[in-house]
Design a protein around this motif. Sequence first.
Motif, short mmCIF file in Angstrom:
data_model
loop_
_atom_site.label_atom_id
_atom_site.label_comp_id
_atom_site.label_asym_id
_atom_site.label_seq_id
_atom_site.Cartn_x
_atom_site.Cartn_y
_atom_site.Cartn_z
N LEU A 1 0.81 -1.21 0.00
CA LEU A 1 0.00 0.00 0.00
C LEU A 1 0.85 1.27 0.00
O LEU A 1 0.40 2.31 -0.48
N GLU A 2 2.07 1.18 0.50
CA GLU A 2 2.99 2.32 0.40
C GLU A 2 3.40 2.55 -1.05
O GLU A 2 3.49 3.68 -1.50
N LYS A 3 3.68 1.47 -1.76
CA LYS A 3 4.13 1.56 -3.16
C LYS A 3 2.97 1.72 -4.14
O LYS A 3 3.11 2.38 -5.17
N HIS A 4 1.83 1.09 -3.83
CA HIS A 4 0.66 1.10 -4.72
C HIS A 4 -0.57 1.40 -3.87
O HIS A 4 -1.29 0.47 -3.48
N PRO A 5 -0.85 2.68 -3.58
CA PRO A 5 -1.99 3.00 -2.72
C PRO A 5 -3.33 2.48 -3.27
O PRO A 5 -4.25 2.24 -2.50
N HIS A 6 -3.41 2.30 -4.57
CA HIS A 6 -4.62 1.80 -5.21
C HIS A 6 -4.25 0.64 -6.14
O HIS A 6 -4.35 0.76 -7.36
N PRO A 7 -3.83 -0.48 -5.56
CA PRO A 7 -3.35 -1.58 -6.41
C PRO A 7 -4.48 -2.24 -7.19
O PRO A 7 -5.62 -2.27 -6.74
N THR A 8 -4.12 -2.76 -8.34
CA THR A 8 -5.08 -3.60 -9.05
C THR A 8 -5.17 -4.93 -8.30
O THR A 8 -4.29 -5.25 -7.48
N TYR A 9 -6.19 -5.67 -8.59
CA TYR A 9 -6.35 -6.98 -7.95
C TYR A 9 -5.15 -7.87 -8.29
O TYR A 9 -4.63 -8.57 -7.42
N GLU A 10 -4.69 -7.81 -9.54
CA GLU A 10 -3.56 -8.63 -9.95
C GLU A 10 -2.28 -8.25 -9.21
O GLU A 10 -1.50 -9.12 -8.81
N VAL A 11 -2.05 -6.95 -9.02
CA VAL A 11 -0.87 -6.51 -8.28
C VAL A 11 -0.96 -7.00 -6.83
O VAL A 11 0.02 -7.51 -6.27
N MET A 12 -2.13 -6.87 -6.21
CA MET A 12 -2.30 -7.34 -4.84
C MET A 12 -2.01 -8.84 -4.76
O MET A 12 -1.29 -9.29 -3.87
N LYS A 13 -2.55 -9.63 -5.67
CA LYS A 13 -2.32 -11.08 -5.66
C LYS A 13 -0.83 -11.40 -5.84
O LYS A 13 -0.31 -12.30 -5.19
#
Length: 158
Positions: free
Chosen positions: A117-129
């Motif tokens: 969340l520091e690097k991607h405050p609004h991650p895509t679902y794929e990035v989160m996975k």
Amino acid sequence: MSNPPAKKVSVSLEVNGQTRQVDIRPIDTLLYVLRNQLSLTGAKPGCLNGDCGACSVMVNNNVYKSCIILAIETVGAKITTIEGLKDSPIQDAFIKHFAFQCGYCTPGFIMNCHALLEKHPHPTYEVMKEWLSSNICRCTCYEEIEAAVLSITYVNDI
């Protein structure tokens, strides 16, 4: 003939915003120093080869498996452990969404999700996975962990 024991050196480590003086051997892992010299036991020894993520910490805002990084490599860096994230939004979200089972791997997941969340405050679902795939939990699925992340951010394409 055996090698002589490695000589200790005195170094300063910046851990959770505090400068800490430690005597380490050049072969000591960051996990060993955190747990055995600084009494920061939140990072857990799991696989001890960088696969499971139970020992995850942040070094200069990047996630590292502390079992495979030498403590000497972190001199001059900012180290954050789970103890340094006390009352953080992601920790609160893990509690609210029951994103733990036995709890052994939880600190590593919290560190990883915080860094995500520091690097991607609004991650895509794929990035989160993809980020979650670097940690292993044998007790449960990742649905509660995903819900914890989603509760403090939104995901662009679920």
